[in-house]
Design a protein around this motif. Structure first.
Motif, mmCIF file in Angstrom:
data_model
loop_
_atom_site.group_PDB
_atom_site.id
_atom_site.type_symbol
_atom_site.label_atom_id
_atom_site.label_comp_id
_atom_site.label_asym_id
_atom_site.label_seq_id
_atom_site.Cartn_x
_atom_site.Cartn_y
_atom_site.Cartn_z
ATOM 1 N N GLY A 122 -3.116 -2.220 3.517
ATOM 2 C CA GLY A 122 -3.868 -3.426 3.789
ATOM 3 C C GLY A 122 -3.525 -4.000 5.158
ATOM 4 O O GLY A 122 -2.607 -3.541 5.842
ATOM 5 N N PRO A 123 -4.228 -5.048 5.568
ATOM 6 C CA PRO A 123 -4.027 -5.620 6.904
ATOM 7 C C PRO A 123 -2.681 -6.302 7.090
ATOM 8 O O PRO A 123 -2.288 -6.586 8.218
ATOM 9 C CB PRO A 123 -5.174 -6.630 7.038
ATOM 10 C CG PRO A 123 -5.572 -6.961 5.636
ATOM 11 C CD PRO A 123 -5.336 -5.725 4.833
ATOM 12 N N LEU A 139 4.387 -6.985 8.259
ATOM 13 C CA LEU A 139 5.633 -6.536 7.626
ATOM 14 C C LEU A 139 6.457 -5.680 8.579
ATOM 15 O O LEU A 139 7.683 -5.822 8.662
ATOM 16 C CB LEU A 139 5.312 -5.738 6.357
ATOM 17 C CG LEU A 139 4.539 -6.468 5.251
ATOM 18 C CD1 LEU A 139 4.361 -5.558 4.054
ATOM 19 C CD2 LEU A 139 5.247 -7.742 4.847
ATOM 20 N N LEU A 140 5.803 -4.775 9.308
ATOM 21 C CA LEU A 140 6.546 -3.893 10.213
ATOM 22 C C LEU A 140 7.203 -4.670 11.334
ATOM 23 O O LEU A 140 8.348 -4.399 11.707
ATOM 24 C CB LEU A 140 5.601 -2.830 10.775
ATOM 25 C CG LEU A 140 5.085 -1.790 9.762
ATOM 26 C CD1 LEU A 140 4.034 -0.903 10.394
ATOM 27 C CD2 LEU A 140 6.247 -0.955 9.228
ATOM 28 N N SER A 170 3.818 -10.535 0.194
ATOM 29 C CA SER A 170 3.379 -11.297 -0.973
ATOM 30 C C SER A 170 2.047 -10.749 -1.461
ATOM 31 O O SER A 170 1.214 -10.297 -0.672
ATOM 32 C CB SER A 170 3.245 -12.777 -0.615
ATOM 33 O OG SER A 170 4.493 -13.319 -0.227
ATOM 34 N N SER A 171 1.837 -10.824 -2.772
ATOM 35 C CA SER A 171 0.671 -10.178 -3.372
ATOM 36 C C SER A 171 -0.639 -10.779 -2.863
ATOM 37 O O SER A 171 -0.748 -11.993 -2.648
ATOM 38 C CB SER A 171 0.734 -10.306 -4.889
ATOM 39 O OG SER A 171 -0.404 -9.703 -5.473
ATOM 40 N N ARG A 172 -1.611 -9.887 -2.678
ATOM 41 C CA ARG A 172 -2.959 -10.334 -2.286
ATOM 42 C C ARG A 172 -3.820 -10.633 -3.516
ATOM 43 O O ARG A 172 -4.986 -11.009 -3.370
ATOM 44 C CB ARG A 172 -3.628 -9.249 -1.437
ATOM 45 C CG ARG A 172 -3.048 -9.149 -0.035
ATOM 46 C CD ARG A 172 -3.832 -8.167 0.823
ATOM 47 N NE ARG A 172 -3.527 -6.798 0.499
ATOM 48 C CZ ARG A 172 -4.436 -5.841 0.312
ATOM 49 N NH1 ARG A 172 -5.705 -6.126 0.373
ATOM 50 N NH2 ARG A 172 -4.067 -4.614 0.055
ATOM 51 N N ARG A 173 -3.261 -10.460 -4.695
ATOM 52 C CA ARG A 173 -4.060 -10.686 -5.898
ATOM 53 C C ARG A 173 -4.338 -12.176 -6.107
ATOM 54 O O ARG A 173 -3.526 -13.031 -5.751
ATOM 55 C CB ARG A 173 -3.336 -10.129 -7.132
ATOM 56 C CG ARG A 173 -3.154 -8.628 -7.076
ATOM 57 C CD ARG A 173 -2.722 -8.080 -8.403
ATOM 58 N NE ARG A 173 -1.444 -8.636 -8.848
ATOM 59 C CZ ARG A 173 -0.896 -8.391 -10.024
ATOM 60 N NH1 ARG A 173 -1.516 -7.600 -10.884
ATOM 61 N NH2 ARG A 173 0.249 -8.922 -10.350
ATOM 62 N N ASP A 187 -1.208 -13.695 6.129
ATOM 63 C CA ASP A 187 -2.518 -14.366 6.101
ATOM 64 C C ASP A 187 -3.403 -13.913 4.956
ATOM 65 O O ASP A 187 -4.393 -14.570 4.646
ATOM 66 C CB ASP A 187 -3.255 -14.116 7.424
ATOM 67 C CG ASP A 187 -2.549 -14.771 8.602
ATOM 68 O OD1 ASP A 187 -1.788 -15.731 8.352
ATOM 69 O OD2 ASP A 187 -2.739 -14.311 9.750
ATOM 70 N N GLU A 188 -3.079 -12.786 4.315
ATOM 71 C CA GLU A 188 -3.947 -12.237 3.267
ATOM 72 C C GLU A 188 -3.491 -12.599 1.863
ATOM 73 O O GLU A 188 -4.025 -12.064 0.890
ATOM 74 C CB GLU A 188 -4.003 -10.704 3.396
ATOM 75 C CG GLU A 188 -4.457 -10.200 4.757
ATOM 76 C CD GLU A 188 -5.876 -10.614 5.057
ATOM 77 O OE1 GLU A 188 -6.698 -10.617 4.129
ATOM 78 O OE2 GLU A 188 -6.167 -10.937 6.223
#
Length: 856
Positions: free
Chosen positions: A242-243, A248-249, A325-328, A359-360
């Motif tokens: 995902g974006p 994270l990197l 963090s989860s995008r759900r 942001d996602e």
């Protein structure tokens, strides 16, 4: 029991790094604190900055050895034992004592002092360790004769690394702070080369790091510590495609920057048997980013993502996991806690789990790409559970209705479970739920209650309508879910194909990289591109990859689990499992791109061959120019001299005739050399140079190669102890002659060219150093090109082929010829050849050996 003294060692990578200076500085600090300290022996090698530190320190004079006129630079162990100080300074731990000394080695003297309870401070170089002497010899070409057992150094209570960069050490040497002036050039050109110093420094750092690890293990064992201590940071970054991956990197890179030597391991986990649901474009960008940040990218197959992630982290000996963090969305947590929460719960105390906001967050992940039109096992089972257990639970919870109760309310409640079953599990769970719900409504809620008959007409209509609506909803929901998943799959396929085609067209992928991408995408064990010969109809593997070393890629279509033809004679073959039919469309695209990439590589090879032909034409054109100019000059001189001698109008004296004959001879020699170089270059261009390699001594070849230059213009320094080299004597003589003649031509008057030789590991190095103007760095690459004359001096002419021929002949003999600056100004040509023992170990047919005799 008497106390044993403690040993402190200053370890250095090479002479001159400052070990003795650091030892003496420590001695002054201890003396100022009142420590009873003496200098047993310090070898400052006449370095003024080190020698001055001896002032103010008590020294124990060296012993008088048999046959010596005065005290020697040796340790008087007996005198130090009688003096019995608290601390003794004993330099150069690996030193071999002079004959007649108390012990053979200095480290044995130090053992006596330690046994007597005297603390000792000493110094040692990494090359002095017995276990590393062969490694150091292979790097520097110098055999270390004085060594110390590793256990002596490892037994020290303190080991302090004295570190300095190779550049700083070379500057220190060039300024005369290590060796006398007459030894600086030789030291810079041999032992103190930047590559040697860098390798020795790495050895010292690694050995010291191992020593720290030993101490840490011993400490943990003594204190009964069983939990894992990760002294080196290893950060595993979990990517979803995902974006948020880039965020994270970069966060991981900032964390790694705070810890020296930290590693970043980015891992993407895809489920086996399914096409990746991640965006190929995002994954490709993140793979590039992690490589730019100095980390590594890993693609792992695993059905249980949290378990696979934890297994990877523990196998990599990592101590931190970084997840986004989860995008759900909030309602999606009813299906489970999510990967982040599961990993944090199962990680245990040895793994720190970091959840990073981005942001996602909570914007939804979307449905995964489907494998065919199925909804997945977990979702289907959930649909069945809701469809069967929901109506039954409803019948058990609700009491029997009163005669006036609304039957429609019960129908709507039952319909909600049927719709939810269809939304979750698809058509079949929804249909079965509708049937079960109809029966339960009939028996428990329709009058008469408890019987399979229905007395009221409106109840019959309600149940029929319920079943019809439930069936219709299940059908619509199932079709919608299938279409959504198919659209997601097609989108993933289109992004994969777009990225694939773009990388191939831009030339970013090799055939092996493309096959590896196909293998990873479909979760296969191995992939290969097969090509069939038109004549004998046999298949040949032109490229292959495998997940593990023990997996053999398919060599024929029969060995493959999946094969996709591309045309009549090319096929992409994969092994590992049988893929469903819907995956073959994507696989066909990979096969087409692999075939296109193979054609591209062949076109590139043809372009290289065409370039070589064009280069040959260029050389032929230059050759014509050389014939018209450089060859005509000696011919003109010869012609003029011969015409003068044959002239009847002039009576030439004997001296004049001698001058004319000498001019003819010089012109003929020049012409012979020019024609010889032209012929040699022609042989190199056509690939007809086939050297006959045999064991020879440089003494057999080098003196003969110097016949064409004045004796006073060359200084020869070739030790008799050099090993034999594997070379063609004729070609080697031409190489040395061309290089030396070129050096003599550019060297100033009164500055002879130095021709020296030395051993460097398993190779012999011949160095030709001049004091000429040198060659600028930006012209260094053109030095060995044909017909190049960079700043020709007026002392000679030529077509610019000497060095080009020399390098070509050297490479034909498996050697190298390079240029580097001469310390103090000038150019040094470095000719390196393998020793005969190394050449003898090469595959049969590469070298022809014949016995040779040492010397001339």
């Amino acid at each position: 029991m008497a106390r044993r003294g403690e040993l402190r060692i200053y370890l250095g990578a090479a002479p001159g790094v400052g070990k003795t200076y650091a030892m003496l500085s420590e001695a002054h600090r201890r003396a100022q604190r009142g420590t009873d300290l003496v200098v047993g022996v310090v070898e400052h090698h006449d370095r003024p900055r080190t020698a001055v530190l001896l002032e103010g320190l008590e020294e124990v004079p060296g012993p008088r050895l048999p046959g010596a006129e005065g005290p020697a630079a040796e340790l008087d162990t007996e005198a130090v034992l009688r003096r019995r100080p608290a601390v003794a300074l004993v330099d150069e731990l690996a030193h071999a004592n002079a004959p007649g000394a108390r012990n053979e080695m200095r480290w044995q003297d130090i053992e006596e002092l330690l046994a007597a309870g005297i603390d000792v401070i000493s110094t040692v170089n990494i090359q002095d360790l017995a276990s590393l002497s062969d490694v150091v010899e292979s790097i520097t070409g110098v055999r270390q004769r004085e060594t110390v057992p590793d256990e002596v150094v490892r037994g020290a209570e303190q080991i302090e690394l004295v570190d300095i960069t190779p550049e700083a050490l070379r500057r220190r040497l060039a300024h005369g702070n290590i060796y006398p002036r007459d030894k600086i050039d030789a030291a810079l050109s041999h032992y103190f080369r930047p590559g040697n110093l860098t390798a020795l420094r790495e050895l010292a750092l690694l050995w010291t790091a191992d020593r720290v690890d030993d101490y840490l293990r011993r400490y943990r064992a003594e204190h009964g510590i069983r939990s894992t201590w990760h002294a080196r940071e290893r950060i595993v970054v979990g990517l979803t495609g995902g974006p948020e991956g880039s965020t994270l990197l970069r966060r991981a890179a900032r964390m790694a920057a705070k810890s020296s030597g930290a590693e970043i391991l980015a891992v993407y986990i895809s489920r086996s048997g399914r096409l990746s649901s991640a965006s190929p474009r995002e994954l490709a960008a993140q793979r590039t980013l992690v490589e730019q940040l100095g980390g590594t990218f890993h693609h792992v197959i695993g059905d249980d993502v949290p378990t696979a992630l934890l297994d990877f982290a523990r196998a990599a000996n990592a101590n931190q996991i970084l997840l986004g963090s989860s995008r759900r969305k909030s309602w999606q947590y009813v299906f489970g806690p999510g990967v982040g929460a599961t990993v944090a719960r199962e990680a245990g105390p040895d793994l720190d789990v970091h959840l990073v906001t981005h942001d996602e967050v909570a914007k939804g992940r979307g449905l995964p790409a489907a494998h065919g039109a199925r909804l997945g096992l977990a979702r289907t089972l959930t649909g069945w559970l809701i469809g069967l257990a929901g109506p039954v639970a409803l019948a058990m919870v609700l009491e029997a209705p009163d005669p006036g109760a609304e039957f429609s309310s019960d129908v709507l409640l039952c319909l909600s479970f049927t719709v939810l079953a269809a939304l979750t599990g698809g058509f079949l769970p929804g249909l079965v739920s509708a049937a079960v719900g109809s029966l339960l409504l009939n028996y428990y809620f329709a009058n008469p209650v408890g019987q399979w008959t229905i007395s009221e007409g409106h109840s019959i209509v309600a149940i029929v309508v319920f079943f019809a609506i439930a069936t219709s909803v299940a059908t619509v929901v199932d079709r919608s879910a299938r279409r959504t998943q198919q659209a997601a799959r097609l989108r993933a396929e289109s992004e994969t194909l777009t990225l694939l085609a773009g990388s191939v067209l831009r030339g970013e992928d090799t055939l092996a990289a493309l096959l590896e991408r196909a293998r990873e995408t479909f979760g296969m064990d191995a992939a290969a591109l097969l090509e069939r010969d038109i004549a004998d109809r046999r298949w040949a593997c032109v490229g292959s990859v495998a997940a593990r070393d023990d997996v053999r890629p398919p060599q024929t279509p029969k060995e493959a689990d999946v094969d996709v033809p591309v045309g009549d004679n090319t096929m992409l073959a994969l092994s590992g499992r049988v893929l469903p039919a819907e995956d073959r469309r994507m696989l066909a695209a990979f096969a087409a791109q692999a075939a296109a990439l193979l054609d591209r590589q062949r076109l590139k090879d043809e372009a290289v061959r065409a370039h070589k032909l064009a280069e040959g034409n260029r050389i032929r054109t230059a050759l014509l120019a050389a014939v018209s100019h450089d060859l005509r000059t000696p011919l003109a001189a010869i012609k003029a001299s011969v015409s003068s001698l044959r002239s009847d109008d002039v009576a030439w004296s004997a001296e004049d005739e001698a001058d004319l004959l000498e001019s003819i001879e010089e012109g003929a020699d020049r012409l012979d050399a020019l024609v010889g170089n032209l012929l040699d270059m022609s042989r190199l261009q056509t690939g007809t140079v086939e050297p006959l390699l045999r064991e020879i001594d440089l003494d057999e070849v080098v003196p003969g190669a110097l016949r064409g230059v004045a004796e006073e213009s060359v200084v020869l320094d070739i030790p008799e102890s050099l090993p034999f080299v594997a070379a063609d004597p004729g070609l080697l003589e031409r190489v040395v002659a061309n290089v030396v003649e070129n050096a003599v031509k550019y060297s100033p008057a009164g500055q002879p060219v130095l021709v020296s030789a030395s051993t460097l590991g398993n190779r012999v190095e011949l160095r030709v150093a001049d004091r000429g103007p040198g060659v600028p760095d930006d012209h260094r690459g053109r030095l060995f090109e044909p017909f190049q004359r960079l700043g020709d001096s007026p002392k000679g002419n030529g077509v610019g082929l000497g060095l080009a021929v020399a390098r070509g002949f050297t490479e034909a003999m498996h050697g190298t010829l390079d240029a580097e600056d001469t310390p103090g100004g000038g150019l040094t040509m470095v000719l390196t050849l393998p020793t005969a023992s190394v050449a003898a170990a090469e595959p049969e047919g590469t070298t022809a050996h014949a016995p040779g005799a040492r010397g001339r």
